[in-house]
Design a protein around this motif. Structure first.
Motif: not given
Lengths: 132, 132, 132, 132, 132, 132
Positions: F20-21, F24, F26-28
């Motif tokens: 669902v992300f 996001a 991934k590292l942010h």
């Protein structure tokens, strides 16, 4: 250089001509948050850039010509797209004339520059700045 | 001089090298609120500084390269501290190239200046401005 | 209680009927900055109140019905003054229906309350809040 | 040109002398939201305009001289109306001296310009900007 | 529940009594950005929560009692620390009385709740809310 | 009901688990602007809701655990998606404990409710509110 900014707003309807405007060719509207910045090299004898009360009331008077109206109905704007950047220049010119007429007080004639910005939303704004 | 600003944002991770950065040498992150201002002397035939739709979509595209990533992993940024001021110049350069490639429309080639600011918090922001 | 808010905007023209509205009886317009807050007692399995992507796109879709139009021309609004508070309820009802239709995802049916506010300027805003 | 801005605030009492000030001749007060912008042509070796930690602590120190005091009681301000624009210059001068004393770090001596603005309310702010 | 908020401001001096206030025991000042929210279950026949013109002018009148003054000199506030939260209640009570006197119009008597918040800076604000 | 809000911020990196992300996962990172609101029925003997100095320093201390770090590395957060709404509850719980330990002063034990919101950008924020 010293600078002073006052803020006011106006709520208008308008439409645009030209395919670049897409759906904004239809009648719609905007709240314009209007910031006017006055610049001068030195403060006056009272420690002021301009009489802030006169600045506020003159700005309110200038915006009063357009506030709560449809810009498409203004003869003085006919033949122009009343884009945010165009309206910034219109407000600038009205205020420039007011300064020349002494409506911001006698010391306002020492102002060197002026900048007017109109924010149409939290994500878009436009302005016009020039020497006086 | 006329000016138009559009706003967007990106959310990134990064770390810094150098003792001046103190605890920010560790991996952390930021939301950058990005404002891009376009300047030109005269409006185009439509009454515009730049096609705002093209400006928005190009900015979103430029930010899309970095949004939701770790800046430490970008080869094009290697060897640099990705400070807020450094990233403002990176976004400026990407947009400058986009203008040269005509991605903001043909009249965008008449833009005289551009300014990019990145706000990392409500109490700190940085930018880069130059002639085009 | 958990809450999540997303923000978008719309730019509309309209006029009002009734002497209480004074000069706003004439055709004018507004930028409405629209905030929608979703409330629920517990987070879902992903740690979310609602899928923020679905919330944003659904809000944009709801506002798209009105954005860049004259509210006086909407049959669904006929016979009402489209005041800021009235329009907050209209947006609330459209979003309520979208939730019922599953457009915010299946877990959105567990939302307990919703609040919609429309800011017409930096000095005036209105809203509607109710249980779902 | 690169720029970096940091924000802080101070809460002061003061009164003005001169009929142009109307009711503001009486003792009253203000929260000043203070923004300081530092400009330089090129970043330093760390990718910075100025050490942001040093900038913040020096600004806090400068504002600490005035914060939670009555400006009418400051000998260094005697004989002046402590208008928003006047106080912007006072803060500018204090920060200019701090840079000269090396309190913002050695590379801060390469700063080209500085701008200080004080917002007295959401609808009025003033500033002073000059080369260093 | 419907809600409508209007914003105004006042600039005051004051001092506090009690060691908990530290340096704020000395005379200082603040700009208070004042938001008043009116709540009611249903809109009136015009589609309004309250006549926004009457709300604005009444709020300005209430704040006019304190704006550009030293709160330490007000007999009606004697014996109290005029903290932000205390002043929120004072403004609430003045507006409550104004509603009872019909100064916000006859339909304002149908308001169910009211909330007043005073922001003393961008990082601190306080309020009072109650049923009417 | 009285309320007092203080604002601070933190800058963090993190990543999410779950389709669902989308990107996001991934590292942010994010800048979280954190508002904490304290509610109580009556003011204390000094006219305060809570000692604002203690509230500020305690909030800074709580945020200091996370500021300038990667949330993925915190053992106390392991097994959870550190969404904005989840982190609002984490900050709420840390502050709740601080109140119980007397770190906001003895009168803080009379607080009735608390609300924590984290703004991840100008267009999205989330929060948690509960009785104390």
């Amino acid at each position: 250089m010293y600078e002073l900014t006052v803020r006011d707003q106006m709520m208008i309807a308008h439409s645009f001509t030209g395919t670049v405007f897409g759906p904004a060719q239809k009648l719609h509207g905007a709240t314009y948050v209007v910031d006017v910045t006055f610049y001068r090299e030195a403060l006056d004898a009272d420690g002021l850039i301009v009489d802030i009360g006169a600045a506020r009331s003159t700005l309110a008077s200038v915006l009063g010509e357009f506030n709560l109206t449809n810009l498409d109905d203004h003869e003085s704007l006919a033949g122009h797209n009343t884009t945010t950047e165009f309206m910034a220049k219109v407000v600038f010119d009205r205020l420039h004339q007011a300064i020349a007429e002494g409506r911001l007080g006698p010391t306002a004639r020492d102002l060197q520059r002026m900048r007017v910005t109109l924010a149409e939303s939290p994500v878009a704004w436009a302005g016009y700045e020039a020497a006086l």
